[in-house]
Structure formats: C-alpha cells, structure tokens
Design a protein around this motif. Structure first.
Motif, PDB file in Angstrom:
ATOM      1  N   ASN A   1       0.897  -1.213   0.078  1.00 57.65           N
ATOM      2  CA  ASN A   1      -0.047   0.040   0.023  1.00 57.65           C
ATOM      3  C   ASN A   1       0.850   1.337   0.107  1.00 57.65           C
ATOM      4  N   VAL A   2       1.584   1.424  -0.932  1.00 57.77           N
ATOM      5  CA  VAL A   2       2.557   2.584  -1.007  1.00 57.77           C
ATOM      6  C   VAL A   2       1.810   3.911  -1.332  1.00 57.77           C
ATOM      7  N   GLY A   3       2.030   4.870  -0.418  1.00 61.67           N
ATOM      8  CA  GLY A   3       1.368   6.054  -0.197  1.00 61.67           C
ATOM      9  C   GLY A   3       0.031   6.119   0.235  1.00 61.67           C
ATOM     10  N   GLY A   4      -0.490   4.997   0.888  1.00 62.07           N
ATOM     11  CA  GLY A   4      -1.805   5.059   1.188  1.00 62.07           C
ATOM     12  C   GLY A   4      -1.792   5.437   2.906  1.00 62.07           C
ATOM     13  N   ILE A   5      -2.923   5.619   3.211  1.00 59.65           N
ATOM     14  CA  ILE A   5      -3.353   6.090   4.839  1.00 59.65           C
ATOM     15  C   ILE A   5      -3.325   4.927   5.666  1.00 59.65           C
ATOM     16  N   ARG A   6      -2.520   4.862   6.749  1.00 63.01           N
ATOM     17  CA  ARG A   6      -2.403   3.685   7.579  1.00 63.01           C
ATOM     18  C   ARG A   6      -3.222   4.007   8.774  1.00 63.01           C
TER      19      ARG A   6
ATOM     20  N   SER B   1      -5.687   2.535  21.647  1.00 63.97           N
ATOM     21  CA  SER B   1      -5.664   3.846  20.929  1.00 63.97           C
ATOM     22  C   SER B   1      -5.474   3.712  19.332  1.00 63.97           C
ATOM     23  N   VAL B   2      -5.893   4.372  18.547  1.00 62.61           N
ATOM     24  CA  VAL B   2      -5.710   4.373  16.959  1.00 62.61           C
ATOM     25  C   VAL B   2      -5.425   5.674  16.643  1.00 62.61           C
ATOM     26  N   GLN B   3      -4.703   5.831  15.590  1.00 62.97           N
ATOM     27  CA  GLN B   3      -4.258   6.951  14.683  1.00 62.97           C
ATOM     28  C   GLN B   3      -4.369   6.484  13.105  1.00 62.97           C
ATOM     29  N   LEU B   4      -4.806   7.663  12.381  1.00 64.02           N
ATOM     30  CA  LEU B   4      -4.847   7.638  10.997  1.00 64.02           C
ATOM     31  C   LEU B   4      -3.510   8.313  10.728  1.00 64.02           C
ATOM     32  N   ILE B   5      -2.434   7.670  10.063  1.00 59.89           N
ATOM     33  CA  ILE B   5      -1.197   8.299   9.828  1.00 59.89           C
ATOM     34  C   ILE B   5      -1.037   8.271   8.272  1.00 59.89           C
TER      35      ILE B   5
ATOM     36  N   ILE C   1       2.400  12.735   8.646  1.00 59.37           N
ATOM     37  CA  ILE C   1       1.593  13.314   9.871  1.00 59.37           C
ATOM     38  C   ILE C   1       0.432  12.623  10.182  1.00 59.37           C
ATOM     39  N   THR C   2      -0.028  12.774  11.270  1.00 57.32           N
ATOM     40  CA  THR C   2      -1.075  12.204  11.880  1.00 57.32           C
ATOM     41  C   THR C   2      -2.521  12.983  11.681  1.00 57.32           C
ATOM     42  N   LEU C   3      -3.340  12.456  10.854  1.00 51.48           N
ATOM     43  CA  LEU C   3      -4.423  12.891  10.179  1.00 51.48           C
ATOM     44  C   LEU C   3      -5.638  13.016  11.516  1.00 51.48           C
ATOM     45  N   ALA C   4      -5.711  11.846  12.152  1.00 56.63           N
ATOM     46  CA  ALA C   4      -6.836  11.780  13.284  1.00 56.63           C
ATOM     47  C   ALA C   4      -6.426  10.792  14.096  1.00 56.63           C
ATOM     48  N   SER C   5      -6.717  10.980  15.464  1.00 57.12           N
ATOM     49  CA  SER C   5      -6.764   9.778  16.441  1.00 57.12           C
ATOM     50  C   SER C   5      -7.932   9.674  17.222  1.00 57.12           C
ATOM     51  N   ALA C   6      -7.901   8.630  17.997  1.00 60.92           N
ATOM     52  CA  ALA C   6      -8.908   8.507  19.039  1.00 60.92           C
ATOM     53  C   ALA C   6      -8.367   7.349  20.086  1.00 60.92           C
ATOM     54  N   SER C   7      -8.696   7.682  21.288  1.00 56.69           N
ATOM     55  CA  SER C   7      -8.287   6.816  22.232  1.00 56.69           C
ATOM     56  C   SER C   7      -9.326   6.595  23.465  1.00 56.69           C
ATOM     57  N   SER C   8      -9.194   5.428  23.970  1.00 59.89           N
ATOM     58  CA  SER C   8     -10.170   5.265  25.215  1.00 59.89           C
ATOM     59  C   SER C   8      -9.652   6.233  26.626  1.00 59.89           C
ATOM     60  N   LEU C   9      -8.854   7.033  26.439  1.00 58.50           N
ATOM     61  CA  LEU C   9      -8.667   8.170  27.265  1.00 58.50           C
ATOM     62  C   LEU C   9      -9.340   9.269  27.154  1.00 58.50           C
ATOM     63  N   GLU C  10      -9.953   9.273  26.086  1.00 57.50           N
ATOM     64  CA  GLU C  10     -10.669  10.695  25.868  1.00 57.50           C
ATOM     65  C   GLU C  10     -12.159  10.333  26.800  1.00 57.50           C
TER      66      GLU C  10
ATOM     67  N   GLU D   1     -10.740   5.437   2.492  1.00 57.49           N
ATOM     68  CA  GLU D   1      -9.858   4.150   2.416  1.00 57.49           C
ATOM     69  C   GLU D   1      -8.704   4.138   3.262  1.00 57.49           C
ATOM     70  N   CYS D   2      -8.337   3.077   3.861  1.00 60.05           N
ATOM     71  CA  CYS D   2      -7.008   3.156   4.350  1.00 60.05           C
ATOM     72  C   CYS D   2      -6.564   1.653   4.647  1.00 60.05           C
ATOM     73  N   TYR D   3      -5.518   1.428   5.310  1.00 57.29           N
ATOM     74  CA  TYR D   3      -5.180  -0.081   5.556  1.00 57.29           C
ATOM     75  C   TYR D   3      -4.861  -0.136   7.073  1.00 57.29           C
ATOM     76  N   PHE D   4      -5.261  -1.527   7.176  1.00 59.32           N
ATOM     77  CA  PHE D   4      -5.332  -1.476   8.789  1.00 59.32           C
ATOM     78  C   PHE D   4      -3.812  -2.176   9.323  1.00 59.32           C
ATOM     79  N   ASP D   5      -3.298  -1.607  10.111  1.00 57.31           N
ATOM     80  CA  ASP D   5      -2.062  -1.910  10.784  1.00 57.31           C
ATOM     81  C   ASP D   5      -2.244  -2.230  12.094  1.00 57.31           C
ATOM     82  N   ARG D   6      -2.380  -3.621  12.502  1.00 60.87           N
ATOM     83  CA  ARG D   6      -2.521  -4.162  13.696  1.00 60.87           C
ATOM     84  C   ARG D   6      -1.372  -4.199  14.566  1.00 60.87           C
ATOM     85  N   GLY D   7      -0.112  -3.767  14.089  1.00 59.77           N
ATOM     86  CA  GLY D   7       1.292  -3.975  14.784  1.00 59.77           C
ATOM     87  C   GLY D   7       1.311  -5.286  15.128  1.00 59.77           C
TER      88      GLY D   7
END
Length: 119
Positions: free
Chosen positions: A24-29, A40-44, A50-59, A91-97
């Motif tokens: 997924n070259v050039g995609g959003i992760r 927590s999760v981030q759109l990178i 850069i990080t486009l958006a993030s969400a966490s259970s700490l909010e 569209e993005c690709y899911f990085d579960r680490g």
C-alpha cells in the motif's frame, strides 16, 4: 534458545508493517496500539509523515476512560471512522502492529468498518 514474548511481538509487528507498506505505497495507515489499560488508534499519512486523526479510550467524551474491553474498543473504532470521514478519508489500510486480530483489535476494526472506513 526460547524467544521472549516481547521479541516475538516486535518481530510480528515489523513483519506486518513491512508487508503493508510494500502493498500500500502512499496510502493512509490505521495504526492500532493496545495496552493493558487503554486502546488507541491513529490515521497516519506516511508520505507526509503526519497524523490525520486519532482516537483513544483516554478521551472523556467517549465515556470509556480507563476501560480496555471490547465495548471500549468498539467506541474508539466508531470515533475514528467518524473523524476520518470529517478529514475526507474513506480508504486506509489496517496496521494491527504486533497484536493479533482477535478480541479488542477485531472489535475496533469492525466498528471502524461499520462507520464507513474501507480496509
């Protein structure tokens, strides 16, 4: 010699991330991090770094502060899908680490898909 859990986790994380970046070259992760107490999760955007958006259970507005269960993961997944749509990301690709696609990580992914993200 037996590998430690940490070593196996790091190997798995690198394997997953390298395969995703190659396909997924050039995609959003959509990157997930899970600890014992939170998730927590981030759109990178890796191209711009850069990080486009993030969400966490700490909010506090999600109402799951300090909880790390399947319901909290689902709320975080729905929140990131909503924020992604606001940023124009569909569209993005899911990085579960290094985390297995099971339980909380799976609940987060399914909630994000139900919210409109495609991966």
């Amino acid at each position: 010699m037996a590998n430690s859990k940490r070593t196996l986790f790091l190997k798995r994380r690198l394997r997953v991330r390298n395969k995703l970046k190659a396909r997924n070259v050039g995609g959003i992760r959509l990157s997930v991090h899970r600890s014992n107490k939170n998730i927590s999760v981030q759109l990178i955007d890796d191209v711009q770094g850069i990080t486009l958006a993030s969400a966490s259970s700490l909010e506090k507005d999600l109402g799951v502060v300090g909880k790390n269960n399947i319901e909290a993961a689902a709320k975080v997944g729905a929140a990131i899908a909503e924020r992604a749509k606001a940023k124009g990301v569909e569209e993005c690709y899911f990085d579960r680490g290094g985390f297995l696609f099971h339980g909380k990580v799976k609940a987060l992914a399914e909630a994000a898909r139900e919210g409109g993200l495609k991966f």
